[in-house]
Motif scaffolding. Structure first.
Motif, mmCIF file in Angstrom:
data_model
loop_
_atom_site.group_PDB
_atom_site.id
_atom_site.type_symbol
_atom_site.label_atom_id
_atom_site.label_comp_id
_atom_site.label_asym_id
_atom_site.label_seq_id
_atom_site.Cartn_x
_atom_site.Cartn_y
_atom_site.Cartn_z
ATOM 1 N N VAL A 157 0.841 -1.187 0.000
ATOM 2 C CA VAL A 157 0.000 0.000 0.000
ATOM 3 C C VAL A 157 0.877 1.237 0.000
ATOM 4 C CG1 VAL A 157 -1.724 1.304 1.281
ATOM 5 C CG2 VAL A 157 -1.877 -1.179 1.190
ATOM 6 N N ILE A 158 0.610 2.145 -0.920
ATOM 7 C CA ILE A 158 1.294 3.429 -0.946
ATOM 8 C C ILE A 158 0.508 4.394 -0.075
ATOM 9 C CG2 ILE A 158 1.935 5.385 -2.410
ATOM 10 C CD1 ILE A 158 2.368 3.438 -4.666
ATOM 11 N N VAL A 159 1.187 5.083 0.835
ATOM 12 C CA VAL A 159 0.535 6.044 1.717
ATOM 13 C C VAL A 159 0.860 7.443 1.223
ATOM 14 C CG1 VAL A 159 0.333 6.891 4.073
ATOM 15 C CG2 VAL A 159 0.673 4.447 3.657
ATOM 16 N N HIS A 160 -0.170 8.238 0.957
ATOM 17 C CA HIS A 160 -0.012 9.609 0.475
ATOM 18 C C HIS A 160 -0.703 10.511 1.482
ATOM 19 C CE1 HIS A 160 0.689 12.832 -2.364
ATOM 20 N NE2 HIS A 160 -0.589 13.130 -2.379
ATOM 21 N N GLY A 161 0.107 11.187 2.325
ATOM 22 C CA GLY A 161 -0.494 11.962 3.404
ATOM 23 C C GLY A 161 -1.247 11.016 4.332
ATOM 24 N N VAL A 304 4.845 7.039 -8.029
ATOM 25 C CA VAL A 304 6.257 7.125 -7.656
ATOM 26 C C VAL A 304 6.483 8.325 -6.739
ATOM 27 C CG1 VAL A 304 8.571 7.613 -8.546
ATOM 28 C CG2 VAL A 304 7.162 5.877 -9.642
ATOM 29 N N ARG A 305 5.894 9.446 -7.094
ATOM 30 C CA ARG A 305 6.054 10.646 -6.265
ATOM 31 C C ARG A 305 5.428 10.460 -4.886
ATOM 32 N NH1 ARG A 305 4.627 15.032 -10.874
ATOM 33 N NH2 ARG A 305 6.713 15.807 -11.288
ATOM 34 N N ALA A 306 4.247 9.825 -4.843
ATOM 35 C CA ALA A 306 3.565 9.632 -3.561
ATOM 36 C C ALA A 306 4.376 8.746 -2.629
ATOM 37 C CB ALA A 306 2.182 9.034 -3.795
ATOM 38 N N SER A 307 5.094 7.785 -3.218
ATOM 39 C CA SER A 307 5.862 6.850 -2.398
ATOM 40 C C SER A 307 7.265 7.357 -2.095
ATOM 41 C CB SER A 307 5.964 5.494 -3.108
ATOM 42 O OG SER A 307 6.720 5.617 -4.299
ATOM 43 N N GLY A 308 7.773 8.253 -2.933
ATOM 44 C CA GLY A 308 9.143 8.709 -2.789
ATOM 45 C C GLY A 308 10.106 7.779 -3.502
ATOM 46 N N SER A 309 10.044 6.508 -3.173
ATOM 47 C CA SER A 309 10.865 5.484 -3.800
ATOM 48 C C SER A 309 10.104 4.174 -3.711
ATOM 49 C CB SER A 309 12.219 5.374 -3.080
ATOM 50 O OG SER A 309 13.034 4.379 -3.671
ATOM 51 N N ILE A 310 10.081 3.401 -4.812
ATOM 52 C CA ILE A 310 9.218 2.228 -4.862
ATOM 53 C C ILE A 310 9.839 1.153 -5.752
ATOM 54 C CG2 ILE A 310 7.872 3.162 -6.800
ATOM 55 C CD1 ILE A 310 5.390 1.845 -5.600
ATOM 56 N N GLU A 312 9.827 -1.899 -8.529
ATOM 57 C CA GLU A 312 9.112 -1.985 -9.790
ATOM 58 C C GLU A 312 7.864 -2.859 -9.684
ATOM 59 O OE1 GLU A 312 10.171 -3.351 -14.350
ATOM 60 O OE2 GLU A 312 11.673 -2.272 -13.175
ATOM 61 N N ASP A 313 7.966 -4.021 -9.051
ATOM 62 C CA ASP A 313 6.803 -4.899 -8.903
ATOM 63 C C ASP A 313 5.729 -4.251 -8.045
ATOM 64 O OD1 ASP A 313 7.899 -6.843 -10.492
ATOM 65 O OD2 ASP A 313 8.680 -8.039 -8.827
ATOM 66 N N GLN A 314 6.147 -3.555 -6.990
ATOM 67 C CA GLN A 314 5.176 -2.866 -6.137
ATOM 68 C C GLN A 314 4.463 -1.767 -6.920
ATOM 69 O OE1 GLN A 314 6.809 -0.865 -2.740
ATOM 70 N NE2 GLN A 314 4.813 -0.361 -1.862
ATOM 71 N N LEU A 315 5.205 -1.054 -7.765
ATOM 72 C CA LEU A 315 4.594 0.002 -8.577
ATOM 73 C C LEU A 315 3.555 -0.586 -9.521
ATOM 74 C CD1 LEU A 315 4.389 2.874 -9.690
ATOM 75 C CD2 LEU A 315 6.340 2.365 -11.179
ATOM 76 N N GLY A 354 17.734 -0.765 -7.537
ATOM 77 C CA GLY A 354 16.513 -1.527 -7.738
ATOM 78 C C GLY A 354 15.241 -0.804 -7.385
ATOM 79 N N MET A 355 15.326 0.445 -6.958
ATOM 80 C CA MET A 355 14.144 1.226 -6.583
ATOM 81 C C MET A 355 13.933 2.360 -7.586
ATOM 82 S SD MET A 355 13.076 -0.328 -3.879
ATOM 83 C CE MET A 355 11.968 0.800 -3.010
ATOM 84 N N LEU A 356 12.671 2.685 -7.845
ATOM 85 C CA LEU A 356 12.308 3.738 -8.786
ATOM 86 C C LEU A 356 11.946 5.013 -8.046
ATOM 87 C CD1 LEU A 356 10.029 1.659 -11.189
ATOM 88 C CD2 LEU A 356 12.451 2.202 -11.499
ATOM 89 N N SER A 357 12.382 6.135 -8.590
ATOM 90 C CA SER A 357 12.015 7.437 -8.037
ATOM 91 C C SER A 357 11.900 8.425 -9.189
ATOM 92 C CB SER A 357 13.057 7.914 -7.017
ATOM 93 O OG SER A 357 14.346 7.965 -7.611
ATOM 94 N N ALA A 358 11.393 9.627 -8.900
ATOM 95 C CA ALA A 358 11.185 10.631 -9.944
ATOM 96 C C ALA A 358 12.531 11.083 -10.506
ATOM 97 C CB ALA A 358 10.415 11.819 -9.388
#
Length: 431
Positions: A157-161, A304-310, A312-315, A354-358
Motif C-alpha cells: 500500500v502506498i501512503v499519500h499523506g 512514484v512521487r507519492a511513495s518517494g521510492s518504490i 518496480e513490482d510494487q509500482l 533496484g528502486m524507482l524514483s522521480a
C-alpha cells in the motif's frame, strides 16, 4: 471418477496445483476468454475440477478467499469431449447448479461475431456472481470476505499523506486521480437510415466530438461500442466499424478531435487527469489496452512521487489497483513494463539500487500532456506496446518510435532498430 468430480464441485476449493491449469487440450477461444477476464483484474484458472471433464474456466472470487464465483464453459475441447448432448448440457449444468455453482456459457460463433457485447455480458455475469457470493458469505459469517491478495504476496500500500492508495476510490481521495467522467450520448433521430448509411455520418461526427471532449482520450474501439449501443445495433460488424472510422476521420480533418491511432483525443490534445473507474458505472471500467500510454505514465509517475521510492513490482501492483484491477495479468504486466522502460529511457523516472524514483524530466509526463508525436516509419502500423519478434533476440515489445526506427525492449535490454533491416515481425496488431 464421478464421485471425485462431484466432491470437488461441492466444496469449490482449490485442490492443489495438480488439479488446475493443466494445459492439455486448449481451444483458442478458451485462452482468449481467460486473457479478457485477467485484463479486467480477475484471477482465472483453466480446466478446473477432478476427472476428465473439467470446467473450462474458473473465475476466482474477489470477495471470498479461495473460492470460484463463476464457472465459464465454451464449446471448445472439453465440450467436444462429452459423448452425449445430455451429458454436456442438461445433466452437467443441473448437477453444477444444484451444488451451488454459477455457470456462464460462451459460444464461439457469438464471441467472434460480436466480441464486445459478449465481453460486456461476461463481465456483468462475473460481477453479479461475485457480488452474490459475497452477500451469502457475509450473511452466513463463514469467511473473511477479504479480496484475494495480488500475486507476490501481501497488499503493498502506498501512503499519500493520511490516505492509503490501494483502490480507485483512495486514489481519488488522495488527489492522484479523478473518477472517470461517464457522459450521456444523445439518442439518434428516428429515421429509415441504417447506422452505416453515409447520410448518418454527420450524426456520428457530432456524437463522437461530444463524447471525446467529455471523456477523451478514448480508444476508437470504445467509441464504436458506445455509439453502437446508443443506436441499438445488435453487433458492431465491419460496416459499423467502418462508419465510425469514417466519422472519426472527418472529425479529425475538421480539427474537432485529434487522432492518434488507436486513440482519439480532444482537439487540444490535453489529458487533464488520471481517470479511474466509478463504483456505480460499468462503462468506466477499462481494460489495459483501452487506456492511453500517456495516462498510464501519468498514473505511475504520481504513484512514484507519492511513495518517494518504490520497487518496480510494487509500482505495477499499485498501478493495477488504481485502475481497478486486482491482478496483474500478462497483458497488464507487459504494458506496464514497456511504460516503465519508456519513462526510464526519457529520464522521467530513475532507478537506484533496484528502486524507482522521480527523475529530472518529469515535465515530459505531467506538464505536456499532448499525445507524443509519432513520425511515420517506412512500414506503417508500429505503436508502443506492440509485441514483436526479432530473428536473433526473440520476442520483444515496442517501447517508442524514433523517426524511422523503433526502440524495442528485449527483457531488460532496449535496442534501437530499423524494423525492415532488423526483420522485425509483428506478433499482434493494435486495435
Amino acid at each position: 471418477m464421478l464421485r471425485a468430480y462431484l466432491a470437488y464441485a461441492e466444496t469449490r476449493t482449490l485442490p492443489g496445483a495438480a488439479s488446475v491449469d493443466r494445459i492439455g487440450e486448449h481451444a483458442p477461444i478458451q485462452r482468449d476468454i481467460r486473457q479478457v477476464i485477467e485484463d479486467f483484474g480477475y484471477e482465472c484458472a483453466e480446466n478446473v475440477g477432478a476427472g476428465p471433464y473439467r470446467v473450462d474456466l474458473g473465475v476466482l472470487s474477489k470477495t471470498v478467499d479461495g473460492a470460484y464465483c463463476l464457472g465459464v464453459e465454451t464449446d471448445g475441447a472439453m465440450y467436444r469431449k462429452a459423448a452425449l448432448t445430455t451429458d454436456r448440457d442438461r445433466l452437467r449444468h443441473e448437477v453444477l447448479r444444484n451444488l451451488g455453482w454459477t455457470m456462464h456459457r460462451v459460444w464461439s460463433p457469438a464471441w467472434h461475431a460480436d466480441r464486445h457485447r459478449e465481453i460486456d455480458v461476461l463481465l456483468s455475469a462475473i460481477k453479479a456472481a461475485d457480488t452474490a457470493m459475497g452477500s451469502v458469505e457475509s450473511a452466513t459469517g463463514s469467511g473473511s470476505g477479504e479480496p484475494i491478495p495480488a500475486p507476490g504476496g501481501g497488499r503493498d500500500v502506498i501512503v499519500h499523506g493520511p490516505t492509503e492508495i490501494d483502490s480507485p476510490g483512495s486514489a481519488v481521495e488522495a488527489g492522484i486521480a479523478v473518477f472517470y467522467p461517464v457522459s450521456t450520448i444523445p439518442a439518434y433521430p428516428r429515421n429509415w437510415m441504417e447506422f452505416h448509411d453515409p447520410a448518418m455520418t454527420a450524426f456520428h461526427v457530432d456524437r463522437i466530438v461530444n463524447l471525446v471532449n467529455a471523456e477523451g482520450p478514448l480508444a476508437s474501439e470504445a467509441i464504436t461500442q458506445r455509439l453502437r449501443g446508443v443506436y441499438g445495433a445488435a453487433a458492431a460488424g465491419p460496416r459499423i466499424q467502418q462508419a465510425v472510422e469514417a466519422a472519426i476521420g472527418r472529425a479529425s480533418a475538421a480539427k474537432k478531435v485529434l487522432r492518434r491511432a488507436p486513440f482519439v483525443w480532444p482537439a487540444d490534445g490535453l489529458l487533464a487527469a488520471v481517470r479511474v473507474p466509478r463504483p456505480d458505472r460499468d462503462e468506466s471500467i477499462r481494460a489495459v489496452g483501452a487506456i492511453p500510454p500517456e495516462e498510464i505514465d501519468l498514473a505511475m509517475l504520481k504513484l512514484v512521487r507519492a511513495s518517494g521510492s518504490i520497487g518496480e513490482d510494487q509500482l505495477k501492483r499499485a498501478a493495477a489497483r488504481l485502475f481497478g484491477w486486482e491482478r496483474v495479468g500478462d497483458n497488464i504486466a507487459h504494458t506496464f513494463d514497456a511504460r516503465i522502460l519508456n519513462m526510464h529511457s526519457r529520464k522521467v523516472i530513475k532507478r537506484t539500487a533496484g528502486m524507482l524514483s522521480a527523475g529530472p524530466n518529469t515535465s515530459l509526463v505531467d506538464k505536456v500532456q499532448r499525445p507524443a508525436e509519432v513520425v511515420s516509419v517506412d512500414t506503417p502500423g508500429w505503436v508502443p506496446g506492440q509485441r514483436v519478434h526479432h530473428p536473433r533476440f526473440g520476442e520483444g515489445r515496442v517501447v517508442a518510435l524514433k523517426g524511422a526506427n523503433l526502440e524495442v525492449a528485449f527483457g531488460s535490454s532496449v535496442k534501437t532498430l530499423d524494423p525492415k533491416v532488423a526483420g522485425l515481425r509483428r506478433l499482434d496488431t493494435p486495435a
